[in-house]
Motif scaffolding. Structure first.
Motif, PDB file in Angstrom:
ATOM      1  N   ALA A  21       6.288   4.283  -6.375  1.00  0.00           N
ATOM      2  CA  ALA A  21       5.091   5.079  -6.114  1.00  0.00           C
ATOM      3  C   ALA A  21       5.027   5.619  -4.697  1.00  0.00           C
TER       4      ALA A  21
ATOM      5  N   GLN B 174       0.577   3.372  -2.237  1.00  0.00           N
ATOM      6  CA  GLN B 174      -0.237   4.470  -2.734  1.00  0.00           C
ATOM      7  C   GLN B 174      -1.348   4.858  -1.770  1.00  0.00           C
ATOM      8  N   ASN B 175      -1.327   4.249  -0.607  1.00  0.00           N
ATOM      9  CA  ASN B 175      -2.342   4.599   0.368  1.00  0.00           C
ATOM     10  C   ASN B 175      -1.666   4.818   1.710  1.00  0.00           C
ATOM     11  N   GLN B 176      -1.275   6.057   1.944  1.00  0.00           N
ATOM     12  CA  GLN B 176      -0.526   6.334   3.171  1.00  0.00           C
ATOM     13  C   GLN B 176      -1.332   7.197   4.128  1.00  0.00           C
ATOM     14  N   SER B 177      -2.654   7.211   3.966  1.00  0.00           N
ATOM     15  CA  SER B 177      -3.416   8.156   4.789  1.00  0.00           C
ATOM     16  C   SER B 177      -3.261   7.865   6.279  1.00  0.00           C
TER      17      SER B 177
ATOM     18  N   ASP C 107       0.811  -1.232   0.000  1.00  0.00           N
ATOM     19  CA  ASP C 107       0.000   0.000   0.000  1.00  0.00           C
ATOM     20  C   ASP C 107       0.835   1.269   0.000  1.00  0.00           C
TER      21      ASP C 107
ATOM     22  N   THR D  29       3.408   9.652  -3.534  1.00  0.00           N
ATOM     23  CA  THR D  29       2.289   9.572  -2.592  1.00  0.00           C
ATOM     24  C   THR D  29       2.637  10.275  -1.288  1.00  0.00           C
TER      25      THR D  29
ATOM     26  N   ASP E 153       8.072  12.927  -9.177  1.00  0.00           N
ATOM     27  CA  ASP E 153       7.515  12.617  -7.863  1.00  0.00           C
ATOM     28  C   ASP E 153       7.046  13.881  -7.167  1.00  0.00           C
TER      29      ASP E 153
ATOM     30  N   ASN F 247       2.621  14.019  -1.810  1.00  0.00           N
ATOM     31  CA  ASN F 247       1.235  14.447  -1.918  1.00  0.00           C
ATOM     32  C   ASN F 247       0.562  14.542  -0.561  1.00  0.00           C
ATOM     33  N   GLU F 248       0.730  13.476   0.213  1.00  0.00           N
ATOM     34  CA  GLU F 248       0.081  13.423   1.527  1.00  0.00           C
ATOM     35  C   GLU F 248       0.642  14.508   2.441  1.00  0.00           C
TER      36      GLU F 248
END
Lengths: 444, 354
Positions: free
Chosen positions: A243, A219-222, A217, A247, A272, A250-251
């Motif tokens: 990726a 791409q999912n680091q929330s 994950d 990410t 990136d 972005n986060e």
């Protein structure tokens, strides 16, 4: 029924075709070329990082062939093997190129490097894992066939700490009481600094907060960034690849983390950071070579390679961080071959010769100037004992559309790194007992 | 004409119950074994042995393990990769802790650890079935992979988090580590896989296998006939994981030489599951056919002189393999093994249509 007949025929054809397709025994390498395989990944989840590197590596070597007719008059045979950043495919590539007697392999993946470490000595093929792989393979005494210049991940970590201390207005003692977050790829690469962090946080008195990101994950680091928001670290350090980097940036922008205090190891590219928009300005990474295409060498690449249509590189991507990283890697390859030719007096060198070439590698300012890369990076000099060099790196800042160098080259905090390396190399040899003692003679 | 059982009379029950009742089948099997043990070692080069044959056999063994669960017992599992990892890590821990014991013994023993772990994660199978069970085994996949990363003891606190296989010998011959030749590694893997396939064949053709199939076909009916569901299902999980565990240990010891936890990720589970589905559920030969299609075919396609650069070839391989998978699934939804069965049926009556 008709269809299933077709199925029979097809399977029969496949079965019959399989032995034919088995690789022709080492397409007899002509006597006057040097075979340089490149393990690249232009496909898969890591292609974003892999493509510019592959282009840089390939273009530099192609340039040597086109402009100079190879190295020392010997043409290079450049062959790419696609690994998709998968260790199993990387090994398959290794097995496929081995019979063609490559002078060196560049796995470009820690997962592929690790299985190659014991094999290199047996197969007589040196492994150049440029600033990745096993940090302790810097110890030439234990790992005569493995090279990982110009810096290890541990070196990089101390350099980031040094930079943070500078921002706080002084030496490493200023780290005391700081809260430093570490967000990393939860694989061997990102976990490598953990023992160092453990040691340093106790010695220097900062508090380390760990935010591992599993490869599945990236791409999912929330959740990680939610924790960052809660913990409010003073600084964040990023060790990511593929990726994970875009990410994370972005986060960080989304959660409003101060980008000036977000510092990464040397892997993020322009793409990136650009993906996160203008908010990403201020993001910093380490680097050990210049960014941009203003060097004479890049001009030559344009004239001799790109304009002739021998490259897959888009002209505006020449000179990006990872492209130049590939160029740097190929420069090491080429210089090692040149050195090997110099030492042995042979034109067509073998893996054993190139290993000696790597151990005696000495790229000084004058040589860089000759190559067309004057001021591109700091000089590189390796020895039998030190296969890494622990060369200085600098910090570069993303200003919204390019990276700007903002500090001078500074050496790592070797007093913390070297004892760990020593310890780790010893432990590796013990764990893998009987680990062969070095028998290769030393030239320097 | 050449392939029929006419004239082959059985005069005892043992012969009647044989796995291969037809003489030609036995000859065929003998030829295949002969080829595997003699022809391949004589003709194959290092790449063929090390990158095609050895992984193919290991994948086939993993597929046999999963097929026991999915094909024979009807329990869907997505934890194969993790169970293979358990075998690999167990064998690594055992051989580094007790180096004086032969590594082959530890490779086989590693299966028991995988079996124990598999049985634990098989517990929910009594209550849940189908996709719900797949999700439960997915938990095994994530949890175990998480442990491979986090439990430093498992990889002897190696800072790179990977397991490096030390050099080990058999009768003085190196079989693991850098000095082992692809040929010895292939022969070791082949012997183990043949032996374990034989065991699997005996299990699935015997009482245990029949109770698994009864559970697969209708578990309530099986229960009414006196098959106790929980032990039967747990046994299937244990035996399946045993095979997967050994396959995982073989993979790291005789093929990769070193492995990061990511080697045993969900992709490996999927890969093995696809081998089982495309090869044929509930068929041992299907496991080998599936492994050939999923693992060997891409390598073969990459070797074909397709032209273009490495990345292009990779994309083409994806396309071709994908197209072939769809093609085979459309023409034969029961897998390659069913094609083989049809072929045998045709051969039996050939040259007459009926």
């Amino acid at each position: 029924m008709k269809l299933s007949k077709a199925a029979f025929l097809l399977s029969a054809a496949l079965v019959a075709g399989a032995p034919l397709a088995a690789p022709a025994p080492a397409a007899a390498q002509s006597a006057d070329t040097i075979y340089v395989p490149l393990f690249t990944y232009r496909t898969g989840a890591f292609a974003g990082s892999g493509i510019p590197i592959a282009n840089g590596m390939r273009d530099y070597l192609t340039l040597l062939n086109e402009r100079d007719g190879g190295i020392g008059g010997v043409k290079l045979v450049i062959e790419e093997c696609e690994t998709s950043y998968d260790a199993k495919k990387g090994l398959e590539c290794y097995e496929a190129v081995k019979p063609k007697s490559p002078v060196m392999v560049n796995p470009w993946s820690t997962g592929t490097t690790l299985p190659l470490i014991p094999r290199a000595a047996v197969d007589k093929i040196p492994v150049l894992s440029m600033a990745y792989g096993l940090s302790s393979s810097a110890k030439g005494e234990t790992f005569p066939w493995i090279f990982n210049p110009p810096a290890t991940y541990w070196d990089g970590f101390t350099q980031i700490l040094q930079y943070i201390a500078e921002q706080e207005g002084g030496g490493v003692e200023k780290l005391k009481g700081l809260k430093i977050g570490y967000i990393f790829l939860d694989a061997s690469f990102g976990r490598e600094p953990l023992p160092l962090i453990d040691k340093l946080s106790k010695e220097l008195g900062f508090e380390a907060k760990l935010y591992p990101v599993a490869a599945s994950d990236m791409q999912n680091q929330s959740s990680q960034w939610l924790s960052v928001r809660r913990d409010r670290p003073n600084y964040m350090i990023l060790y990511g690849w593929g990726a994970l980097n875009p990410t994370a940036i972005n986060e960080a922008v989304r959660t409003g983390f101060p980008m000036e205090k977000f510092i990464s190891i040397w892997w993020p590219s322009e793409d990136d950071a650009a993906g996160a928009g203008p908010g990403a300005a201020g993001f910093k990474t380490l680097n050990w070579h210049a960014v941009g295409a203003d060097f004479p060498l890049h001009q030559d690449i344009r004239t001799h390679v790109v304009d002739k249509g021998l490259s897959q590189t888009a002209p505006d991507k020449i000179g990006q961080v990872l492209y130049n990283r590939g160029v740097y890697n190929s420069m090491l390859i080429a210089e090692a071959i040149r050195k090997a030719q110099e030492i042995t007096g042979k034109k067509v060198v073998t893996g054993e010769d190139v290993r000696r070439g790597l151990e005696n590698l000495n790229i000084d300012e004058a040589r860089l100037e000759e190559i067309g890369l004057g001021g591109f990076t700091s000089p590189v000099k390796l020895t039998c004992a030190d296969h890494n060099g622990h060369f200085p790196t600098f910090v570069q800042r993303w200003d919204g559309d390019s990276y700007e160098k903002i500090t001078d080259y500074a050496p790592p905090l070797s007093q913390y790194v070297l004892p760990l390396l020593e310890e780790d190399a010893k432990a590796f040899a013990e764990r893998n007992a009987p680990w062969p003692a070095r028998t290769e003679p030393c030239d320097n | 004409m050449f392939y029929r059982e006419a004239g082959q009379f059985k005069d005892n029950y043992a012969a009647d119950r044989a796995v291969f009742p037809i003489l030609q089948d036995r000859i065929g099997l003998g030829v295949i074994l002969l080829a595997a043990f003699l022809v391949v070692p004589l003709l194959g080069n290092a790449f063929f042995l090390n990158s095609i044959m050895t992984p193919f056999l290991i994948m086939a063994l993993g597929a046999i393990g999963l097929n026991i669960l999915v094909g024979y017992t009807g329990l869907l599992s997505l934890g194969t990769g993790a169970f293979m990892g358990v075998g690999a890590y167990a064998a690594y821990k055992l051989t580094t802790s007790f180096p004086q014991v032969n590594v082959l013994i530890w490779v086989m023993c590693s299966g028991f650890f995988a079996a124990a772990v598999g049985a634990v994660f098989g517990l929910p199978s009594l209550r849940i079935k189908g996709f719900y069970l797949a999700v439960a085994t997915l938990a095994a996949q994530f949890f175990l992979q998480w442990s491979f990363v986090r439990v430093g003891w498992l990889y002897n606190h190696d800072p790179s988090g990977a397991i490096q296989i030390p050099a080990r010998t058999l009768f003085g011959l190196p079989i693991t580590g850098p000095h082992a030749t692809p040929l010895t590694q292939y022969l070791v893997v082949l012997s183990i896989v043949v032996f374990m396939t034989l065991i699997a064949s005996n299990i699935v053709h015997g009482r245990i296998g029949r109770s698994w199939m009864a559970v697969r076909d209708m578990d309530i009916a099986a229960q009414l006939m006196g098959i106790r569901l929980l032990p039967t299902k747990l046994l299937a999980f244990a035996v399946s994981s045993f095979f997967c565990g050994v396959a995982g240990a073989l993979m790291v010891f005789f093929w990769l030489g070193a492995a990061e936890p990511v080697v045993f990720d969900i992709n490996l589970s999927f890969k093995i599951l696809f081998m089982v589905i495309i090869g044929g559920l509930g068929s041992l030969i299907g496991c080998f056919l599936g492994a050939a299609l999923i693992h060997v075919l891409p390598i073969v396609i990459r070797m074909l002189p397709l032209g273009g650069d490495a990345a292009m070839v990779e994309h083409l391989t994806f396309l071709l393999v994908g197209a072939l998978i769809i093609f085979f699934l459309i023409v034969e939804p029961h897998g390659l093994a069913q094609l083989w069965r049809l072929l045998k049926q045709k051969l039996r009556v050939w040259p007459f249509p009926y």
